[in-house]
Design a protein around this motif. Structure first.
Motif, PDB file in Angstrom:
ATOM      1  N   SER A 139       0.852  -1.321  -0.035  1.00  0.00           N
ATOM      2  CA  SER A 139      -0.005  -0.073   0.003  1.00  0.00           C
ATOM      3  C   SER A 139       0.976   1.265  -0.096  1.00  0.00           C
ATOM      4  N   PRO A 140       0.317   2.456  -0.381  1.00  0.00           N
ATOM      5  CA  PRO A 140       1.262   3.611  -0.339  1.00  0.00           C
ATOM      6  C   PRO A 140       1.667   3.820   1.035  1.00  0.00           C
ATOM      7  N   ALA A 141       1.120   3.793   2.231  1.00  0.00           N
ATOM      8  CA  ALA A 141       1.456   3.881   3.461  1.00  0.00           C
ATOM      9  C   ALA A 141       2.744   2.985   3.751  1.00  0.00           C
ATOM     10  N   GLU A 142       2.714   1.807   3.322  1.00  0.00           N
ATOM     11  CA  GLU A 142       3.469   0.849   3.489  1.00  0.00           C
ATOM     12  C   GLU A 142       4.782   1.056   2.696  1.00  0.00           C
ATOM     13  N   ALA A 143       4.842   1.453   1.550  1.00  0.00           N
ATOM     14  CA  ALA A 143       6.035   1.944   0.781  1.00  0.00           C
ATOM     15  C   ALA A 143       6.440   3.232   1.246  1.00  0.00           C
ATOM     16  N   ILE A 144       5.799   3.994   1.828  1.00  0.00           N
ATOM     17  CA  ILE A 144       6.625   5.315   2.498  1.00  0.00           C
ATOM     18  C   ILE A 144       7.332   4.655   3.777  1.00  0.00           C
ATOM     19  N   GLU A 145       6.948   3.771   4.673  1.00  0.00           N
ATOM     20  CA  GLU A 145       7.375   3.374   5.716  1.00  0.00           C
ATOM     21  C   GLU A 145       8.504   2.569   5.210  1.00  0.00           C
ATOM     22  N   TYR A 146       8.572   1.693   4.193  1.00  0.00           N
ATOM     23  CA  TYR A 146       9.889   1.096   3.814  1.00  0.00           C
ATOM     24  C   TYR A 146      10.940   2.033   3.271  1.00  0.00           C
ATOM     25  N   VAL A 147      10.493   3.059   2.403  1.00  0.00           N
ATOM     26  CA  VAL A 147      11.442   3.613   2.011  1.00  0.00           C
ATOM     27  C   VAL A 147      12.186   4.531   2.954  1.00  0.00           C
ATOM     28  N   CYS A 148      11.208   5.123   3.823  1.00  0.00           N
ATOM     29  CA  CYS A 148      11.957   6.074   5.037  1.00  0.00           C
ATOM     30  C   CYS A 148      12.876   5.108   5.897  1.00  0.00           C
ATOM     31  N   ALA A 149      12.616   3.938   6.231  1.00  0.00           N
ATOM     32  CA  ALA A 149      13.295   2.935   7.064  1.00  0.00           C
ATOM     33  C   ALA A 149      14.752   2.752   6.342  1.00  0.00           C
ATOM     34  N   LEU A 150      14.513   2.403   4.877  1.00  0.00           N
ATOM     35  CA  LEU A 150      15.561   2.275   4.124  1.00  0.00           C
ATOM     36  C   LEU A 150      16.678   3.453   4.216  1.00  0.00           C
ATOM     37  N   LEU A 151      16.228   4.578   3.766  1.00  0.00           N
ATOM     38  CA  LEU A 151      17.033   5.942   3.618  1.00  0.00           C
ATOM     39  C   LEU A 151      17.435   6.391   5.185  1.00  0.00           C
ATOM     40  N   ASP A 152      16.777   6.088   6.103  1.00  0.00           N
ATOM     41  CA  ASP A 152      17.210   6.534   7.449  1.00  0.00           C
ATOM     42  C   ASP A 152      18.080   5.694   8.212  1.00  0.00           C
ATOM     43  N   GLY A 153      18.367   4.371   7.628  1.00  0.00           N
ATOM     44  CA  GLY A 153      19.162   3.323   8.054  1.00  0.00           C
ATOM     45  C   GLY A 153      18.660   2.501   9.340  1.00  0.00           C
ATOM     46  N   ARG A 154      17.374   2.598   9.400  1.00  0.00           N
ATOM     47  CA  ARG A 154      16.591   2.000  10.589  1.00  0.00           C
ATOM     48  C   ARG A 154      15.784   0.880  10.278  1.00  0.00           C
ATOM     49  N   GLY A 155      15.357   0.014  11.173  1.00  0.00           N
ATOM     50  CA  GLY A 155      14.579  -0.904  11.037  1.00  0.00           C
ATOM     51  C   GLY A 155      13.199  -0.356  10.905  1.00  0.00           C
ATOM     52  N   PRO A 156      12.122  -1.009  10.360  1.00  0.00           N
ATOM     53  CA  PRO A 156      10.674  -0.399  10.243  1.00  0.00           C
ATOM     54  C   PRO A 156       9.911  -0.455  11.950  1.00  0.00           C
ATOM     55  N   ALA A 157       9.273   0.666  12.017  1.00  0.00           N
ATOM     56  CA  ALA A 157       8.671   0.853  13.289  1.00  0.00           C
ATOM     57  C   ALA A 157       7.649  -0.228  13.427  1.00  0.00           C
ATOM     58  N   PRO A 158       7.481  -0.329  14.813  1.00  0.00           N
ATOM     59  CA  PRO A 158       6.377  -1.251  15.321  1.00  0.00           C
ATOM     60  C   PRO A 158       5.401  -1.046  14.549  1.00  0.00           C
ATOM     61  N   SER A 159       4.949   0.021  14.449  1.00  0.00           N
ATOM     62  CA  SER A 159       3.383   0.143  13.553  1.00  0.00           C
ATOM     63  C   SER A 159       3.383   0.251  12.260  1.00  0.00           C
ATOM     64  N   GLY A 160       4.582  -0.391  11.834  1.00  0.00           N
ATOM     65  CA  GLY A 160       4.953  -0.332  10.302  1.00  0.00           C
ATOM     66  C   GLY A 160       4.007  -1.571   9.682  1.00  0.00           C
ATOM     67  N   PRO A 161       4.369  -1.986   8.447  1.00  0.00           N
ATOM     68  CA  PRO A 161       3.870  -2.853   7.692  1.00  0.00           C
ATOM     69  C   PRO A 161       3.647  -4.170   8.486  1.00  0.00           C
TER      70      PRO A 161
END
Length: 223
Positions: A139-161
């Motif tokens: 989904s768009p929200a999941e894609a945004i969370e994934y890209v942000c996690a990738l670019l920020d060098g962190r794991g997905p947030a607990p509330s993520g996908p």
């Protein structure tokens, strides 16, 4: 480092041992000979066939199903692979991961590189659109969370996908050791390897015991 001549000698010694074992078992086996040596950055690839075929070029003495021997260029370890693995080159990834302990590049790495390049050139939202095009199940929200996690060098947030997308089947994802780094790379690799994809497993079980060998099928000389 193991030189070409030493690699050839190692294979010739193994072929002679196999011949003597077959003779001791009462089989009228033919002798084998090295016919080609290919240099690879990791190993020497040594092909072989029957001496009778080398001498006469008679197809009746040509072997079938005899994969080449691989001689590790560092420690001289002798291994044998199947024909399919030799033709497709699948053995290489397995060698890098299991024998040398090297990282193996996968489709996940290519995807991440593409997203980082798009983000650097055109911004994060364009990287999100690229991810959605590659992985339509997000989904768009999941894609945004994934890209942000990738670019920020962190794991997905607990509330993520709540799930990790499955890579398209057209993308080969060879088995690789799990990454010790947190973040989307490990998640995608773990998921991709548990959705029906078989591990590369290109090398024979000789890799578990480098000095043991699976005996090739030896044609019987009835003449």
């Amino acid at each position: 480092m193991i030189e070409r001549e030493a690699a050839v000698q190692s294979v010739e010694d193994q072929l002679e041992r196999d011949y003597q074992q077959w003779r001791a078992a009462g089989v009228d086996a033919m002798r084998m000979a090295v016919v080609d040596v290919e240099e690879h950055e990791l190993v020497w690839i040594v092909s072989w066939t029957s001496e009778e075929f080398v001498r006469t070029r008679n197809p009746a003495f040509m072997l079938a199903g005899n994969g080449p021997y691989l001689i590790d260029r560092v420690d001289g370890g002798l291994h044998q692979i199947g024909v399919a693995s030799a033709v497709t080159g699948q053995w290489e990834a397995d060698c890098r991961a299991r024998i040398r302990g090297l990282s193996v590049r996968t489709a996940v790495d290519d995807l991440h590189d593409a997203l980082c390049e798009v983000a650097a050139a055109r911004g994060r939202m364009h990287a999100v659109r690229t991810l959605c095009q590659r992985l339509a199940v997000l989904s768009p929200a999941e894609a945004i969370e994934y890209v942000c996690a990738l670019l920020d060098g962190r794991g997905p947030a607990p509330s993520g996908p709540s799930f990790v997308p499955v890579l398209p089947r057209a993308w080969p994802v060879p088995a690789a050791p799990r990454s010790s780094q947190p973040g989307p790379a490990r998640a995608l690799r773990d998921r991709a390897q548990t959705v029906g994809r078989q591990p590369v497993g290109a090398w024979t079980s000789a890799f578990a015991h480098p000095k043991t060998h699976i005996k090739p099928t030896v044609p019987v000389d009835n003449h």
